[in-house]
Structures are given as C-alpha cells and as structure tokens.
Design a protein around this motif. Structure first.
Motif, PDB file in Angstrom:
ATOM      1  N   ALA A  53      -4.441  14.153   5.097  1.00 53.32           N
ATOM      2  CA  ALA A  53      -5.263  13.223   5.871  1.00 53.32           C
ATOM      3  C   ALA A  53      -6.692  13.273   5.351  1.00 53.32           C
ATOM      4  O   ALA A  53      -7.294  14.343   5.266  1.00 53.32           O
ATOM      5  CB  ALA A  53      -5.220  13.575   7.353  1.00 53.32           C
ATOM      6  N   VAL A  54      -7.216  12.104   4.985  1.00 56.82           N
ATOM      7  CA  VAL A  54      -8.573  12.001   4.450  1.00 56.82           C
ATOM      8  C   VAL A  54      -9.410  11.148   5.393  1.00 56.82           C
ATOM      9  O   VAL A  54      -8.969  10.084   5.833  1.00 56.82           O
ATOM     10  CB  VAL A  54      -8.571  11.374   3.041  1.00 56.82           C
ATOM     11  CG1 VAL A  54      -9.994  11.286   2.495  1.00 56.82           C
ATOM     12  CG2 VAL A  54      -7.694  12.178   2.091  1.00 56.82           C
ATOM     13  N   GLU A  55     -10.589  11.635   5.714  1.00 58.90           N
ATOM     14  CA  GLU A  55     -11.513  10.889   6.577  1.00 58.90           C
ATOM     15  C   GLU A  55     -12.905  10.937   5.959  1.00 58.90           C
ATOM     16  O   GLU A  55     -13.394  12.002   5.581  1.00 58.90           O
ATOM     17  CB  GLU A  55     -11.538  11.471   7.982  1.00 58.90           C
ATOM     18  CG  GLU A  55     -12.454  10.724   8.937  1.00 58.90           C
ATOM     19  CD  GLU A  55     -12.411  11.276  10.347  1.00 58.90           C
ATOM     20  OE1 GLU A  55     -11.469  10.953  11.077  1.00 58.90           O
ATOM     21  OE2 GLU A  55     -13.328  12.056  10.703  1.00 58.90           O
ATOM     22  N   LYS A  56     -13.527   9.746   5.855  1.00 53.35           N
ATOM     23  CA  LYS A  56     -14.876   9.647   5.287  1.00 53.35           C
ATOM     24  C   LYS A  56     -15.812   9.033   6.317  1.00 53.35           C
ATOM     25  O   LYS A  56     -15.577   7.929   6.789  1.00 53.35           O
ATOM     26  CB  LYS A  56     -14.851   8.794   4.018  1.00 53.35           C
ATOM     27  CG  LYS A  56     -13.972   9.343   2.912  1.00 53.35           C
ATOM     28  CD  LYS A  56     -14.152   8.579   1.604  1.00 53.35           C
ATOM     29  CE  LYS A  56     -13.674   7.163   1.685  1.00 53.35           C
ATOM     30  NZ  LYS A  56     -13.760   6.454   0.388  1.00 53.35           N
ATOM     31  N   SER A  57     -16.853   9.783   6.657  1.00 51.30           N
ATOM     32  CA  SER A  57     -17.907   9.278   7.531  1.00 51.30           C
ATOM     33  C   SER A  57     -19.076   8.884   6.647  1.00 51.30           C
ATOM     34  O   SER A  57     -19.663   9.730   5.952  1.00 51.30           O
ATOM     35  CB  SER A  57     -18.322  10.338   8.552  1.00 51.30           C
ATOM     36  OG  SER A  57     -19.390   9.880   9.344  1.00 51.30           O
ATOM     37  N   ILE A  58     -19.427   7.593   6.648  1.00 52.85           N
ATOM     38  CA  ILE A  58     -20.377   7.042   5.687  1.00 52.85           C
ATOM     39  C   ILE A  58     -21.566   6.430   6.426  1.00 52.85           C
ATOM     40  O   ILE A  58     -21.381   5.610   7.326  1.00 52.85           O
ATOM     41  CB  ILE A  58     -19.696   5.985   4.797  1.00 52.85           C
ATOM     42  CG1 ILE A  58     -18.535   6.637   4.021  1.00 52.85           C
ATOM     43  CG2 ILE A  58     -20.687   5.352   3.846  1.00 52.85           C
ATOM     44  CD1 ILE A  58     -17.698   5.656   3.248  1.00 52.85           C
ATOM     45  N   HIS A  59     -22.772   6.825   6.030  1.00 55.22           N
ATOM     46  CA  HIS A  59     -24.011   6.280   6.569  1.00 55.22           C
ATOM     47  C   HIS A  59     -24.653   5.423   5.486  1.00 55.22           C
ATOM     48  O   HIS A  59     -25.056   5.940   4.437  1.00 55.22           O
ATOM     49  CB  HIS A  59     -24.960   7.399   6.995  1.00 55.22           C
ATOM     50  CG  HIS A  59     -24.423   8.258   8.098  1.00 55.22           C
ATOM     51  ND1 HIS A  59     -24.895   8.202   9.392  1.00 55.22           N
ATOM     52  CD2 HIS A  59     -23.435   9.197   8.097  1.00 55.22           C
ATOM     53  CE1 HIS A  59     -24.238   9.075  10.146  1.00 55.22           C
ATOM     54  NE2 HIS A  59     -23.344   9.684   9.381  1.00 55.22           N
ATOM     55  N   GLY A  96      -1.696   4.027   6.106  1.00 57.52           N
ATOM     56  CA  GLY A  96      -2.283   4.308   7.418  1.00 57.52           C
ATOM     57  C   GLY A  96      -3.794   4.197   7.411  1.00 57.52           C
ATOM     58  O   GLY A  96      -4.482   5.033   8.015  1.00 57.52           O
ATOM     59  N   VAL A  97      -4.320   3.171   6.774  1.00 53.44           N
ATOM     60  CA  VAL A  97      -5.778   3.021   6.632  1.00 53.44           C
ATOM     61  C   VAL A  97      -6.386   2.546   7.949  1.00 53.44           C
ATOM     62  O   VAL A  97      -5.866   1.615   8.581  1.00 53.44           O
ATOM     63  CB  VAL A  97      -6.112   2.033   5.501  1.00 53.44           C
ATOM     64  CG1 VAL A  97      -7.620   1.874   5.356  1.00 53.44           C
ATOM     65  CG2 VAL A  97      -5.484   2.484   4.190  1.00 53.44           C
ATOM     66  N   ASN A 132      -4.136   8.245   4.749  1.00 50.62           N
ATOM     67  CA  ASN A 132      -3.230   9.355   4.466  1.00 50.62           C
ATOM     68  C   ASN A 132      -2.702   9.243   3.045  1.00 50.62           C
ATOM     69  O   ASN A 132      -2.566   8.139   2.503  1.00 50.62           O
ATOM     70  CB  ASN A 132      -2.070   9.376   5.457  1.00 50.62           C
ATOM     71  CG  ASN A 132      -2.513   9.633   6.876  1.00 50.62           C
ATOM     72  OD1 ASN A 132      -2.792  10.761   7.260  1.00 50.62           O
ATOM     73  ND2 ASN A 132      -2.595   8.584   7.675  1.00 50.62           N
ATOM     74  N   LEU A 133      -2.364  10.401   2.469  1.00 52.16           N
ATOM     75  CA  LEU A 133      -1.798  10.481   1.126  1.00 52.16           C
ATOM     76  C   LEU A 133      -0.576  11.387   1.157  1.00 52.16           C
ATOM     77  O   LEU A 133      -0.479  12.294   2.002  1.00 52.16           O
ATOM     78  CB  LEU A 133      -2.822  11.034   0.130  1.00 52.16           C
ATOM     79  CG  LEU A 133      -4.128  10.255  -0.047  1.00 52.16           C
ATOM     80  CD1 LEU A 133      -5.128  11.091  -0.836  1.00 52.16           C
ATOM     81  CD2 LEU A 133      -3.878   8.924  -0.734  1.00 52.16           C
ATOM     82  N   SER A 134       0.343  11.166   0.237  1.00 50.06           N
ATOM     83  CA  SER A 134       1.495  12.057   0.081  1.00 50.06           C
ATOM     84  C   SER A 134       1.045  13.303  -0.674  1.00 50.06           C
ATOM     85  O   SER A 134       0.454  13.205  -1.759  1.00 50.06           O
ATOM     86  CB  SER A 134       2.619  11.352  -0.676  1.00 50.06           C
ATOM     87  OG  SER A 134       3.074  10.224   0.048  1.00 50.06           O
ATOM     88  N   SER A 135       1.335  14.465  -0.107  1.00 46.38           N
ATOM     89  CA  SER A 135       0.798  15.702  -0.681  1.00 46.38           C
ATOM     90  C   SER A 135       1.411  16.040  -2.038  1.00 46.38           C
ATOM     91  O   SER A 135       0.788  16.750  -2.834  1.00 46.38           O
ATOM     92  CB  SER A 135       1.020  16.859   0.299  1.00 46.38           C
ATOM     93  OG  SER A 135       2.405  17.052   0.527  1.00 46.38           O
TER      94      SER A 135
END
Length: 285
Positions: A53-59, A96-97, A132-135
């Motif tokens: 699971a990847v999450e990017k918080s961008i300002h 799952g974007v 999400n990405l496949s590991s």
C-alpha cells in the motif's frame, strides 16, 4: 528560462536536469512550470500476503507571480495564469487508486489530477494520492532473507521540483537485520515502530528524507532484512483464536443464562381459580 552560449560546440559536460536542451554551442534550461511541491510525505506499507500500500501526501504551491485580487473571464473561466490540472504517472501495475483531500474524494480521469479550485500565484493546496501494488514485483526473497526494491519517489508531474521529501517504509512484524542501500545520499530520520491491530509485535518503520529533488532522483533503493516465515501464520492464528474465544464465551454465557432461568410450575385454570379465592378470603376476612 536560461540560455548559455559557449565559445565552442565541444561541450565536455553539463547538468542534465529536465527541462533542458543542447543545440550546437547553446545550452537552454527551462522553461520551468509555475508549480512546485513544498512537501512530499510518502508511506509504503509492505505485507507479505501479496500487497504493498502506497500513500502520498502532497503539498503544492503555485510559485508564479502572486495574484492581486481575483477576477473571472466573462464566460466564467479563470485566467491562463492559473493551474487547473496536471497529469501524473503511476506504476503500470497500480490498482485501487484514490485521490482525495481534507474534504473527501476528488474525481479524476486517466490520472489527470484536478484540484478543487484553480491555483493562482501564491496559492497552495494539499491532497493525498494512494494506490496498491502487487508485492511480488518489488519484494524478493531467498529463504528468510528479503529485499524490497522500490523508487525513492514517484512521478508527480513533468519537470517536478520537490523541496522536501519524507519517506516512511513500514515493514511486517518480526523483521530484523534491516539495512537500507540508497541510490544517493539520504538523510536518515529516527526509526519508529507502528502498533498493528492484529499483531502482538510492533511494525518497524524506516524513515529517511531529502531536500530539493527532481525527476533525476526517481531511482530505486534497496531495503534488506530478515523475516522468519513462521510469522506469516501469526495473523491467521490470531484471527482464528479471536473467533474461537467469541464462540466459547457465547456458549458459556448461554449455559449460565439457562441455569439461572426460573421455571414456573404448571397450573390449571381450576387450581388458579381456587387459589385466587383463597387469597381473596385471606385478605378480607
């Protein structure tokens, strides 16, 4: 945009940071976009059950000339100086974007990100992009030895400039012997531990950061660690034990409730009539 004119076309070396162009004895840098990333916080959460699971918080900040006042054109559209949308690129296997801000989800099409409002000079906005990405494409192992290979940062927009990037790598419980191999010098932050809902151990979290990053910094890091495969059964055993305890306590409660129940003796209508008469006589005698 900057243009440098040299005395000869024999250029030994130059900085190749997009956007740039070389023509004969001229080197051009730019033009650059009027948008930059003030802060990027990227969180990568690895699961050995097949998902990352990847999450990017961008300002974001519009770095163009600051707006004085605000006017719309006659047709209701904002002026050309505003940034209405931009295109980002995700890994090909991403699924799952989700694209959202503090007010909730934001609609998007073909990863053409559109803020809730146009950005003018000096304006800021913040959003979160997760997927999400496949590991199996990024995590490799030999017995209990594992290596995670991913990019330090992903594409945000073309010719991007990131003032500060902080990356958090959350590993499964029980990982040991953790070693980070960066593609270039990174600033290590204090590592932390994340308490997981279904775990009795905390998840180790590796934190590192870097300032002033561009597209050339989109390189892979390697994170080497050891993980006993027997721990893969940890969450399954905890879930099964939790469900079993629920059934056990339910069965015990039902047994105790049945033993405490009051069983009234059976009585006929005639007997009830005689008893009511006796009670009435006893009261009024």
């Amino acid at each position: 945009k900057t243009q440098v004119k040299l005395a000869t076309s024999n250029i030994i070396s130059y900085t190749q940071i997009k956007p740039y162009a070389v023509s004969s004895n001229k080197i051009k840098d730019g033009p650059f976009e009027d948008i930059s990333v003030n802060r990027l916080e990227r969180t990568v959460q690895l699961s050995h059950w097949g998902n990352i699971a990847v999450e990017k918080s961008i300002h974001l900040l519009h770095t163009g000339a600051k707006l004085k006042g605000y006017e719309f054109q006659k047709d209701g559209r904002s002026g050309q100086a505003s940034i209405k949308s931009y295109k980002t690129v995700l890994p090909a296997s991403a699924f799952g974007v989700r694209y959202r801000d503090t007010n909730g989800n934001i609609s998007t099409s073909n990863m053409n990100l559109r803020p809730r409002f146009p950005l003018f000079g000096g304006w800021k906005t913040q959003y979160i992009l997760s997927y999400n990405l496949s590991s199996f494409e990024y995590s490799f192992n030999s017995d209990d030895d594992y290596v995670l290979r991913m990019r330090v940062i992903d594409h945000i927009f073309d010719d991007m400039v990131v003032d500060e990037a902080v990356v958090n790598i959350i590993l499964p419980e029980g990982c040991a012997g953790i070693q980070l191999i960066p593609p270039y010098p990174l600033r290590s932050e204090a590592d932390t531990f994340l308490l997981h809902l279904l775990g009795y151990l905390c998840r180790p979290t590796i934190v590192f950061s870097k300032n002033y990053m561009v597209e050339n910094h989109m390189s892979d890091f390697e994170l080497i660690y050891k993980f006993p495969k027997i721990l893969l059964l940890q969450e399954s055993i905890l879930i099964i034990t939790f469900i079993f305890m629920i059934f056990l306590f339910t069965a015990i409660f039902n047994c105790l409730d049945s033993s405490r129940a009051v069983h009234l003796p059976s009585i006929s209508i005639g007997d009830l009539t005689f008893k009511m008469r006796d009670i009435t006589y006893f009261i009024y005698r």
